[in-house]
Write an enzyme that holds these catalytic residues in place. Structure first.
Site, PDB file in Angstrom:
ATOM      1  N   SER A  62       0.797  -1.234   0.000  1.00 43.37           N
ATOM      2  CA  SER A  62       0.000   0.000   0.000  1.00 43.37           C
ATOM      3  C   SER A  62       0.828   1.283   0.000  1.00 43.37           C
ATOM      4  CB  SER A  62      -0.962   0.025   1.192  1.00 43.37           C
ATOM      5  OG  SER A  62      -0.269   0.233   2.406  1.00 43.37           O
ATOM      6  N   LYS A  99       1.076   4.350   7.035  1.00 44.57           N
ATOM      7  CA  LYS A  99       0.293   5.179   6.110  1.00 44.57           C
ATOM      8  C   LYS A  99       0.775   6.625   6.211  1.00 44.57           C
ATOM      9  CE  LYS A  99      -2.806   2.080   4.771  1.00 44.57           C
ATOM     10  NZ  LYS A  99      -1.956   0.899   4.866  1.00 44.57           N
TER      11      LYS A  99
END
Length: 143
Positions: A62, A99
């Site tokens: 990701s 993230k």
């Protein structure tokens, strides 16, 4: 993108390697310089606050858009205040994840750097905290 393992930084002896004073060109080649400056202490360069620094191994894709790949080693500093745009290690519903932190219009978003993953909006009542800020990524290059 999940964190596979967490390791505290414990250094007995500094790791020092030679560093050249002339930068290497990533554009047009420059004349070869033979300027060996001195040794670089990797601990001082990568881990200025050892008591607050941890190493984490990444699993998943990701964050590939910002150069973090599955299997990479992250240097994470827990003493840094997370700011908008920082790459962070977050704990979300009991799971570590890496993230990009976005603070916008009173909302907190955890965004991936891969278009296959939608942003996560942190909702009131969620088990959420920023555990640390990623300061360096270490990965090998394939031939």
């Amino acid at each position: 993108m999940l964190i596979r393992s967490v390791h505290a930084v414990e250094w007995a002896d500094p790791v020092c390697l030679p560093i050249f004073s002339a930068p290497v060109s990533a554009g047009f080649p420059s004349p070869a310089d033979d300027h060996l400056q001195k040794n670089l202490n990797l601990q001082d360069a990568l881990i200025p606050r050892p008591a607050a620094t941890f190493l984490m191994r990444v699993e998943g894709d990701s964050m590939e858009g910002c150069g973090i790949f599955s299997g990479d080693l992250l240097v994470v500093d827990r003493s840094i205040d997370p700011v908008d745009g920082a790459v962070v290690i977050a704990v979300l519903e009991g799971e570590f994840t890496v993230k990009r932190l976005r603070k916008t219009q009173g909302k907190i978003l955890l965004t991936a750097e891969n278009p296959d993953y939608p942003p996560i909006t942190v909702q009131r009542g969620m088990d959420f905290s920023v555990w640390g800020v990623v300061t360096f990524v270490v990965h090998g290059l394939e031939a």
